[in-house]
Scaffold this motif. Structure first.
Motif, mmCIF file in Angstrom:
data_model
loop_
_atom_site.group_PDB
_atom_site.id
_atom_site.type_symbol
_atom_site.label_atom_id
_atom_site.label_comp_id
_atom_site.label_asym_id
_atom_site.label_seq_id
_atom_site.Cartn_x
_atom_site.Cartn_y
_atom_site.Cartn_z
ATOM 1 N N ALA A 1 4.468 0.709 7.944
ATOM 2 C CA ALA A 1 5.729 0.953 7.234
ATOM 3 C C ALA A 1 6.173 -0.275 6.450
ATOM 4 O O ALA A 1 6.895 -0.163 5.455
ATOM 5 C CB ALA A 1 6.806 1.368 8.229
ATOM 6 N N GLU A 2 5.755 -1.456 6.891
ATOM 7 C CA GLU A 2 6.149 -2.692 6.212
ATOM 8 C C GLU A 2 5.345 -2.946 4.941
ATOM 9 O O GLU A 2 5.645 -3.879 4.190
ATOM 10 C CB GLU A 2 5.959 -3.886 7.150
ATOM 11 C CG GLU A 2 6.882 -3.888 8.353
ATOM 12 C CD GLU A 2 6.684 -5.121 9.206
ATOM 13 O OE1 GLU A 2 7.621 -5.917 9.324
ATOM 14 O OE2 GLU A 2 5.568 -5.282 9.754
ATOM 15 N N MET A 3 4.330 -2.120 4.687
ATOM 16 C CA MET A 3 3.483 -2.340 3.525
ATOM 17 C C MET A 3 4.041 -1.713 2.255
ATOM 18 O O MET A 3 3.321 -1.485 1.282
ATOM 19 C CB MET A 3 2.072 -1.814 3.809
ATOM 20 C CG MET A 3 1.337 -2.578 4.912
ATOM 21 S SD MET A 3 1.278 -4.363 4.617
ATOM 22 C CE MET A 3 0.196 -4.417 3.203
ATOM 23 N N SER B 1 2.840 6.265 7.095
ATOM 24 C CA SER B 1 3.739 5.798 8.147
ATOM 25 C C SER B 1 4.906 6.754 8.390
ATOM 26 O O SER B 1 5.535 6.721 9.450
ATOM 27 C CB SER B 1 4.280 4.406 7.802
ATOM 28 O OG SER B 1 5.206 4.461 6.728
ATOM 29 N N LYS B 2 5.181 7.613 7.430
ATOM 30 C CA LYS B 2 6.285 8.574 7.577
ATOM 31 C C LYS B 2 5.894 9.773 8.427
ATOM 32 O O LYS B 2 6.758 10.539 8.867
ATOM 33 C CB LYS B 2 6.753 9.038 6.189
ATOM 34 C CG LYS B 2 7.377 7.916 5.359
ATOM 35 C CD LYS B 2 7.823 8.412 3.993
ATOM 36 C CE LYS B 2 8.453 7.281 3.189
ATOM 37 N NZ LYS B 2 8.893 7.740 1.832
ATOM 38 N N SER B 3 4.597 9.945 8.646
ATOM 39 C CA SER B 3 4.108 11.006 9.531
ATOM 40 C C SER B 3 4.212 10.539 10.976
ATOM 41 O O SER B 3 3.859 9.397 11.295
ATOM 42 C CB SER B 3 2.652 11.337 9.187
ATOM 43 O OG SER B 3 2.001 11.987 10.253
ATOM 44 N N LYS B 4 4.678 11.391 11.875
ATOM 45 C CA LYS B 4 4.803 11.008 13.278
ATOM 46 C C LYS B 4 3.440 10.644 13.864
ATOM 47 O O LYS B 4 3.314 9.660 14.596
ATOM 48 C CB LYS B 4 5.438 12.143 14.083
ATOM 49 C CG LYS B 4 6.922 12.337 13.815
ATOM 50 C CD LYS B 4 7.517 13.386 14.743
ATOM 51 C CE LYS B 4 9.013 13.531 14.504
ATOM 52 N NZ LYS B 4 9.625 14.543 15.403
ATOM 53 N N SER C 1 0.842 -1.197 0.000
ATOM 54 C CA SER C 1 0.000 0.000 0.000
ATOM 55 C C SER C 1 0.874 1.243 0.000
ATOM 56 O O SER C 1 1.573 1.521 0.970
ATOM 57 C CB SER C 1 -0.920 0.003 1.229
ATOM 58 O OG SER C 1 -1.585 1.239 1.346
ATOM 59 N N ARG C 2 0.816 1.979 -1.093
ATOM 60 C CA ARG C 2 1.553 3.247 -1.150
ATOM 61 C C ARG C 2 0.991 4.235 -0.142
ATOM 62 O O ARG C 2 1.732 5.053 0.413
ATOM 63 C CB ARG C 2 1.462 3.822 -2.564
ATOM 64 C CG ARG C 2 2.130 2.964 -3.633
ATOM 65 C CD ARG C 2 1.954 3.560 -5.024
ATOM 66 N NE ARG C 2 2.525 2.703 -6.047
ATOM 67 C CZ ARG C 2 2.454 2.951 -7.352
ATOM 68 N NH1 ARG C 2 1.824 4.064 -7.770
ATOM 69 N NH2 ARG C 2 2.993 2.131 -8.219
ATOM 70 N N LEU D 1 -1.051 4.127 13.291
ATOM 71 C CA LEU D 1 -1.128 2.918 12.472
ATOM 72 C C LEU D 1 -0.171 1.823 12.924
ATOM 73 O O LEU D 1 -0.407 0.640 12.664
ATOM 74 C CB LEU D 1 -0.853 3.269 11.007
ATOM 75 C CG LEU D 1 -1.881 4.195 10.344
ATOM 76 C CD1 LEU D 1 -1.392 4.625 8.978
ATOM 77 C CD2 LEU D 1 -3.234 3.497 10.233
ATOM 78 N N GLY D 2 0.920 2.211 13.591
ATOM 79 C CA GLY D 2 1.846 1.226 14.118
ATOM 80 C C GLY D 2 2.880 0.754 13.108
ATOM 81 O O GLY D 2 2.893 1.178 11.948
ATOM 82 N N PRO D 3 3.764 -0.160 13.530
ATOM 83 C CA PRO D 3 4.900 -0.575 12.700
ATOM 84 C C PRO D 3 4.537 -1.325 11.429
ATOM 85 O O PRO D 3 5.308 -1.318 10.463
ATOM 86 C CB PRO D 3 5.715 -1.467 13.652
ATOM 87 C CG PRO D 3 4.732 -1.950 14.671
ATOM 88 C CD PRO D 3 3.768 -0.814 14.855
ATOM 89 N N MET D 4 3.384 -1.964 11.388
ATOM 90 C CA MET D 4 3.030 -2.743 10.201
ATOM 91 C C MET D 4 2.781 -1.852 8.993
ATOM 92 O O MET D 4 2.986 -2.274 7.850
ATOM 93 C CB MET D 4 1.820 -3.627 10.481
ATOM 94 C CG MET D 4 1.591 -4.645 9.388
ATOM 95 S SD MET D 4 0.600 -6.090 9.875
ATOM 96 C CE MET D 4 -0.889 -5.338 10.480
#
Length: 280
Positions: free
Chosen positions: A194-196, A180-183, A173-174, A189-192
């Protein structure tokens, strides 16, 4: 020990590690303490996993719970969701003669591999179940594919049924990667999230050969709105290309404007039909 305390089922900090006749043992993802919930999500006991299992045995006798047997549908929600999204499908599955377990996992608290370990533990502790099928929503499809990369005891113990992926994130997911780059959103959303990253997700191997898998594509208007607001674009899926990419048995596209996609009767009907027949 804490008995008779009503809970909301633990959608965000509690992970299901055991299920039997609508009773479940949950483990807190922070403290690692466990609790036994009855079929009304009332906490009946707290302690270690083994202590909760022993307590459950006593409740089996006290409430005269019947033994479960047969084919169970395991339902995995998406990011930020709980087992409650599956209520319409859960009712339909029971009506069709399946057992059904909608699994809670703290999707905003752990990485993908953490959820894989939880689900593996859950399946290795299933009792009186002969066959399992799976229904996933969103990122649940990724967790399931990573799970099937493990060489684990339940694969030998349980007969494999069918798999239905609803609105899967098989290309990553773009939108989630950008958020995920937003604080703020990264924290929510949690760590997952960023893994998408699509470059990582698309490298995960498809499910093993021989498993009948159906895909329900259903574009969410809420995700489309979020993509528009963030300037994120997602390629439009091509049914035949997606079928080949995922080695799917069958694929269907269904329109829905519901916040919870499983409140769309056509989606529930399509999922249950595939679980029963292997076709949409």
């Amino acid at each position: 020990m804490l008995e008779g305390f009503y809970t909301f089922g633990g959608g965000h900090f509690w992970e299901d590690v055991f299920f039997y006749q609508k009773w479940r043992i949950q483990r807190n993802c922070v403290t690692k303490k466990c609790r036994l919930l009855d079929n009304w999500d009332i906490s009946r006991f707290e302690g270690s996993f083994e202590e909760c299992r022993q307590a459950f045995i006593k409740f089996i006798e006290a409430f005269e719970l019947p033994r479960q047997k047969g084919h169970m549908i395991i339902m995995l929600p998406g990011l930020g969701e709980s087992k409650n999204i599956f209520k319409p499908l859960w009712r339909a599955a029971l009506k069709d003669g399946f057992m059904a377990a909608a699994v809670n996992y703290p999707s905003t608290q752990k990485e993908i591999d953490g959820h894989v370990r939880q689900l593996d533990f859950f399946l290795n502790h299933l009792e009186d179940v002969e066959q399992v099928s799976f229904v996933t929503h969103g990122v649940g499809s990724i967790i399931l594919k990573r799970l099937f990369m493990l060489d684990t005891p339940w694969r030998q113990k349980l007969k494999m049924g069918r798999i239905v992926e609803v609105g899967p994130q098989n290309h990553g997911s773009r939108l989630l990667k950008k958020l995920s780059k937003s604080k703020l959103f990264g924290f929510i959303l949690g760590p997952m999230a960023a893994e998408m990253d699509p470059s990582y997700i698309e490298k995960i191997p498809p499910l093993p050969k021989g498993i009948e898998k159906g895909i329900v594509l259903c574009e969410s208007p809420w995700i489309k709105l979020a993509e528009k607001l963030t300037g994120t674009s997602t390629p439009q899926p091509n049914l035949e290309a997606e079928r080949q990419f995922e080695k799917a048995t069958d694929i269907v596209e269904i329109s829905s404007c519901k916040w919870n996609i499983f409140n769309t009767p056509a989606v529930v009907e399509a999922v249950t039909k595939f679980l029963l027949t292997g076709k949409f």
